[in-house]
Structures are given as structure tokens and as C-alpha cells.
Design a protein around this motif. Sequence first.
Motif, PDB file in Angstrom:
ATOM      1  N   PRO A 337      72.538  45.716  39.710  1.00 14.91           N
ATOM      2  CA  PRO A 337      72.024  44.356  39.541  1.00 14.91           C
ATOM      3  C   PRO A 337      72.555  43.390  40.597  1.00 14.91           C
ATOM      4  O   PRO A 337      71.863  42.420  40.959  1.00 14.91           O
ATOM      5  CB  PRO A 337      72.508  43.935  38.154  1.00 14.91           C
ATOM      6  CG  PRO A 337      73.043  45.125  37.493  1.00 14.91           C
ATOM      7  CD  PRO A 337      73.212  46.214  38.494  1.00 14.91           C
ATOM      8  N   ALA A 338      73.777  43.653  41.105  1.00 20.73           N
ATOM      9  CA  ALA A 338      74.329  42.756  42.131  1.00 20.73           C
ATOM     10  C   ALA A 338      73.548  42.891  43.441  1.00 20.73           C
ATOM     11  O   ALA A 338      73.224  41.897  44.098  1.00 20.73           O
ATOM     12  CB  ALA A 338      75.806  43.066  42.367  1.00 20.73           C
ATOM     13  N   PHE A 339      73.237  44.130  43.814  1.00 21.25           N
ATOM     14  CA  PHE A 339      72.463  44.362  45.044  1.00 21.25           C
ATOM     15  C   PHE A 339      71.092  43.686  44.917  1.00 21.25           C
ATOM     16  O   PHE A 339      70.631  43.007  45.843  1.00 21.25           O
ATOM     17  CB  PHE A 339      72.302  45.872  45.255  1.00 21.25           C
ATOM     18  CG  PHE A 339      71.710  46.260  46.576  1.00 21.25           C
ATOM     19  CD1 PHE A 339      72.449  46.157  47.748  1.00 21.25           C
ATOM     20  CD2 PHE A 339      70.411  46.726  46.664  1.00 21.25           C
ATOM     21  CE1 PHE A 339      71.905  46.518  48.976  1.00 21.25           C
ATOM     22  CE2 PHE A 339      69.858  47.090  47.882  1.00 21.25           C
ATOM     23  CZ  PHE A 339      70.610  46.992  49.042  1.00 21.25           C
ATOM     24  N   ASP A 340      70.471  43.849  43.749  1.00 23.99           N
ATOM     25  CA  ASP A 340      69.165  43.224  43.531  1.00 23.99           C
ATOM     26  C   ASP A 340      69.257  41.700  43.539  1.00 23.99           C
ATOM     27  O   ASP A 340      68.372  41.016  44.062  1.00 23.99           O
ATOM     28  CB  ASP A 340      68.576  43.698  42.203  1.00 23.99           C
ATOM     29  CG  ASP A 340      68.133  45.144  42.270  1.00 23.99           C
ATOM     30  OD1 ASP A 340      67.949  45.653  43.392  1.00 23.99           O
ATOM     31  OD2 ASP A 340      67.984  45.775  41.216  1.00 23.99           O
ATOM     32  N   ALA A 341      70.339  41.182  42.934  1.00 24.07           N
ATOM     33  CA  ALA A 341      70.496  39.724  42.872  1.00 24.07           C
ATOM     34  C   ALA A 341      70.532  39.135  44.283  1.00 24.07           C
ATOM     35  O   ALA A 341      69.855  38.147  44.581  1.00 24.07           O
ATOM     36  CB  ALA A 341      71.779  39.373  42.120  1.00 24.07           C
ATOM     37  N   VAL A 342      71.321  39.765  45.152  1.00 29.44           N
ATOM     38  CA  VAL A 342      71.448  39.227  46.515  1.00 29.44           C
ATOM     39  C   VAL A 342      70.121  39.374  47.266  1.00 29.44           C
ATOM     40  O   VAL A 342      69.685  38.461  47.965  1.00 29.44           O
ATOM     41  CB  VAL A 342      72.607  39.932  47.271  1.00 29.44           C
ATOM     42  CG1 VAL A 342      72.753  39.358  48.666  1.00 29.44           C
ATOM     43  CG2 VAL A 342      73.902  39.777  46.507  1.00 29.44           C
ATOM     44  N   ASN A 343      69.460  40.501  47.086  1.00 26.42           N
ATOM     45  CA  ASN A 343      68.180  40.693  47.777  1.00 26.42           C
ATOM     46  C   ASN A 343      67.112  39.732  47.269  1.00 26.42           C
ATOM     47  O   ASN A 343      66.298  39.226  48.053  1.00 26.42           O
ATOM     48  CB  ASN A 343      67.708  42.139  47.647  1.00 26.42           C
ATOM     49  CG  ASN A 343      68.402  43.014  48.661  1.00 26.42           C
ATOM     50  OD1 ASN A 343      68.507  42.659  49.822  1.00 26.42           O
ATOM     51  ND2 ASN A 343      68.912  44.147  48.228  1.00 26.42           N
TER      52      ASN A 343
END
Lengths: 431, 269
Positions: A337-343
Amino acid sequence: MRARIALAVGAIVAAVGLVACGTPNPERAARQECAQSKDACVLVGVGRPIYLGTLLLETDPAGIDAKRSAQMAVDYLDGVFDGVDGELMGHSIAVLAEDEDCTPKGGIAGAKRLLLEPDLVAVIGTTCSAAAQDAAATELSRRSVLMISPSNTSPKLTDPATHERFYFRTVFNDLIQGAVVADFAREKLGARTAGVISVPDAYSKVLGDAFAKAFWGAGGRVIARGSMRFRGSPDRAVAALAANPPQVAFLPLFEPDCSRTVKAIKATPALSGTKIIVSEACQSPLLVRALGEQAAGVYASGPDASDLRQGAFYRQAYLPAYRKAFGENPPSVFHAPAFDAVNLLFGAIRRSSVRLPGGALIINRARVRRSLLDVQGYRGISGILTCTSTGDCAQSARIAVYRAPAWPTLQPRAKPVFSKSLTLAEVIGQG
Amino acid sequence: MALLTSLDSWALVVLILALTLIVSGAIAFALSRFLGGPEREKAGNTAAAYMTALGSLFAILTGFLINSEYSTLRDTQRIVGQEVSSASRLAYASTSLPSADGEVVQDALAAYLGDVRVGEWQALAQDAATKSPATDSLRQLERAVATVATRDYLKDAEVSGVTGAIEGVTAARRQRVVIAAQELPIALFALSVIAGVALVANALLVAARAGPKYGLVALGIILVVALDLAAILAISAPFRGPFQVDVAPISQLVDELTSGQYLDWVTIR
């Protein structure tokens, strides 16, 4: 004759004026919008970075994981996980990191420190719901700074009554986790009675309540509730459960509270037949290290890791790069979810910013927020994301229950003992 | 020549008209100075006989040049259309990639097209394609697509979708650069100028024999010659001057890309 000439000249001037006014000028429009308030926009000058904050619990695997994943997203801006940061619209990304201490006080203090940078565009965080609810989310929303959390699961944060306007999250809502854990306890373990030990904060208590409500709804009875202080002693809460031993004890806690409570339950003869389920916040190697052999058989809920492994990008690009960069498997389930949040954030900035001649950028904070609301069906590594005005981007989640030591944070290929996919609409409808 | 073809339409027309009038004035002065009455009559008769031939020669030469230069302009516009179409295919193909990869490709594509919109025409106008900011951004786009294309997790169809489209973009840009390097055929243009001057001189001779009233006919021919030559110069450089290849399709695609219209997970309100 003179009148005709004057009329003709007037008509030409009017026509030119109309054409000039009718021609859309994004730069002018952006500057007008920005003039409305001092917090409305960030002007990123040529050669200047775009400021992004992280407000995470940096001593916890969830926070460490999210921070690393945010770094990886910045790295991947150039399409390669090579340890060299990419650029967004010709600007580098400067990540300002603050710790939130998993408390409202820590969340407020961390947010205030981040807000000292006037050009801060957005914050990835917090790790704990407690640090967001009536804390960081409020502080940041007040200044129109977008906040996207990769691990706040408290339903309160996206409840229309308490939601902060600039708050979003890419992780599931605990209404789903509570319902799946209740289903697991009822269907798989055949439990008719349950107990809950929680901390009175935005995450723990609310998840405990969500579980209890769903357990009642599934025909079970919650016969014991214990409450303890954050990082406090679990003895009184465990004693409350021992007074009326349930078949299942659900512990929506953080470390070190989790391991201490599990230890205390295991040491209580009255609770020897009680099966223990911990929530995703406890699903970390720290707990297993702290408990040693005692960890065996402890159930842990969390996102179904096999869903992640199905994604080829995650399996073949992200995960190997993560291992290479940090020398270990992700220590929690929140890296996705962190990778998706930043993207998602980068995409929103791309779509909403105005590029000035020469390369400077005008980032309108309200427009970035609106851009996030345009996201519908984003295929992230954590799942399909659709952001709503109450801030929930994960509209559905497959929650799995794992039995220690076969936890995905310890064994990446661990198989769950129970797994169920629910949508937010389904659990809200059930409620 | 580059200076002439860089002028805007009004400046070009005024300049060519002025030059033609000066040349015509000089010819008229020379005729009045060196041709006496009987000689003028004789020369006028001879000139009248050549009017059709010279007029035809001038019309053929300039007609050929106008046709050839206009075709080049139209072809260049078509190439820009192909480039936009390939870029659009690339954007669509990138939506089948994992979201993070798709955005990397679209970001690089938007950066390239943005640089084409801002600086490519000026660079091509100076025949300095390598100085165009689009050269670097195309390299980055190529690299981004090539990197993505090597990924094991992509299906063959996805890889061929993006690589085929990027080939189209690169090829179209190369064709644009080649066209920008082409110059107006100087010899042919010089021949047209000589034919024009001869036609003007002939028309002045005929007018001189027929009397001042027929000077208006000569003036008409002078104007036609001037405008014809100005038209050739105006359309001969697709990336500078008054008749340029329209950058609007590229501009529109940049706006579409940056607003997320090529991302299937973005709802455009």
C-alpha cells in the motif's frame, strides 16, 4: 464616415479582445487559483525539488516497511529500481522524514515539524491510526496538505462524520478485517465465544469493536473485553478475559503490547484453551522473536499475501529489488500500500500541476486532492484502488488469517489457513 | 535564403514586392534611357511576341516549385499526424502494462511531446535537430520503453505493442528532421526569378510601346511575379516562416496525456 471608421476599429478591438479572453491560458488560471489563499499552491522553481513528507513509526516494522517502499517508488520514477532516484516532471523529490510515535501527540508534533517546510506537497503516513485521527490528519488538512496513509486501517478515519478532507489511505478499512476475522473465528475455529483486548485508541479499539460487531452478527458472543494502556501492562486486561474465558481472543494491538499480551495469555492456565488471533499490526518478525516457541499456533490476520504474489510486477521486479536494496524480505504487509500511495500521489501531481515555461511547476494542493478522487480502478501492487471522497482507496480487500510460524512476514510463501475477500460496501451493508 | 523564409507573411510580401518594384523601376529607367522612339516600337513588337512564351515559362517554373514545396509542407503535416498517431498508440499500449510501468512510459512520452511542442520547431528551423530538447527526451523515452520491454513479467503482445509504437514515433521524428534539412532548390528558384525578371522587362517594353495607359497591365504582371515568388518562399520551410506545420495535434496529445486521458484508471470529469 468617421463614425463608420470608429465603429470598424471598435469591432476589431472587441473581436481581438474576445479571442484573447476566450483563449484558455492554464498558467493564468493556475495563478488566479493560487492567489486565493497562501496555502493553495506550491511553486516549485527550476532546479528545486518537490517536497514529500513521511510521517511514520520508524521503530516499527510497518513504518520501516512503508518508508522503504516510499523510497522505492521515488527510485522507480525513472522506470528502474537502481537505487538512483528518478524525477517527477523534471524535479527531484526531497523526502522529509518524521516519526509519529504512534500517538496523537506524536502525530501532531510530527505534522507540525513537516509543515515547517512551506512547500510541502503531501505526506505519506501515518503508520498508526492513533497518530492520524484528530492529530496529523487534522493538522495537515488544515493546511491543505494531502496525507495518504499506507497502514491506517481505522474505520473512523474515513467515516464521513470524522473524515478530514485531505486524508486518504491505500490500505483496507478495518471494517473488512474485523468481519473476516469474525468469520474465521466462527466458521473455521467454530468459536461461539470471543474476547477482545484493545488499547483505547483510534486503531485498536475501533478494530476490536468492528470484530465484536461482526462476531455478534455471525451468531457468536463477545463475552469478555479487556483494555490496556498503550505500551502498558496487559495483566489486568488478561485477567478480565480469564474471569470469563472465551474460545477465541482477538488482540488488535501493536508491538510490544502484542507479544506481552500473548505471553500473559499463554501464562494464564484459565486461558489455555483460548485460541489467539492478532491483527495485522502484530504480524511482524518482532513478535515471533519476542515469543520464541510460544508464537507457534498464534493466528494473525492481514492482507492475503498470495494476492500480492500473483502480481508479476510485484513478484519479478518489486520484491527482488526490495531484497536487493534492504537485504531482507519486507518485514510487514504495508510495503505494497505504501508503494501504491506514493505512485498515486505522483500521478495526481502529474495530472494536476501546471508546467511553466522553463520547467517550474505550480502544484495546486486542492487540485492534487481532486486528481486523487479521479482514480478509479488503479491496478496497484496492493490491489485495485478507487479513491472516494471519504478517503478510502481500497474498496475491497482479501484478508487472510495465517498460523505462526507460517506468516508471510516470516515465510514469503506462507499459505493462509483462511482467506476471504469482502468489499467495503458489503461490510457496511451488513453493519 | 533562410532569412527570407523565416520572415512572416507581411514582411515577406512587402520585401519581395519592394525588390520587384525596384528591379522593375530600374528596367523601366534603362528602357527609357537607352531605347529611342523607333527602336522602342521595334522592341515592343518583338517583346509582345515573346509575352506568351515568357509568361508560360514563369508559370511553369513557379507552379512546379509551389506544387513541390506545398507537397513537402503537406507531407510534413502528415508525418506529424503519423507521429501523433504512433504516440497515441504508445500511450494506449502502455495502459496494458503494470500501472507503475505505464505511468513511467506515459510520463516520458508527455515529456518528449512537450519538448517537441516547445522547442523542436525552432531547432529544426535552424537545421539544428540535435540542439532540440526533444532529442534528449526522445532518448529517455526510448530508454524507458526499452527497459520496460525487457521485463520478464510482460506478455509478448504487451512488449510488441509498446515497441512497435515507439518505432513509429522515432521514425516519424527522423523523417521530420530529414525534411527540415532540405532546402528550397536554389537553381530552380533562381531560374524562376530570372524568368520573372524577363517577364517584367518584356511587359514594360510592351507597355512602353503601347503608352502609359498600358502601364497598369505591366504593374499587374509585376505584382503577380512578386506574389508568386513570395508564395514560394513562404511555403518552402515547414518549420519556420508564415506557413509552418501545425503543432496543434502534438499540443493536444500532450494535454490529453498530462490530464490522464490515456490512463484507464482515471475518470475524466
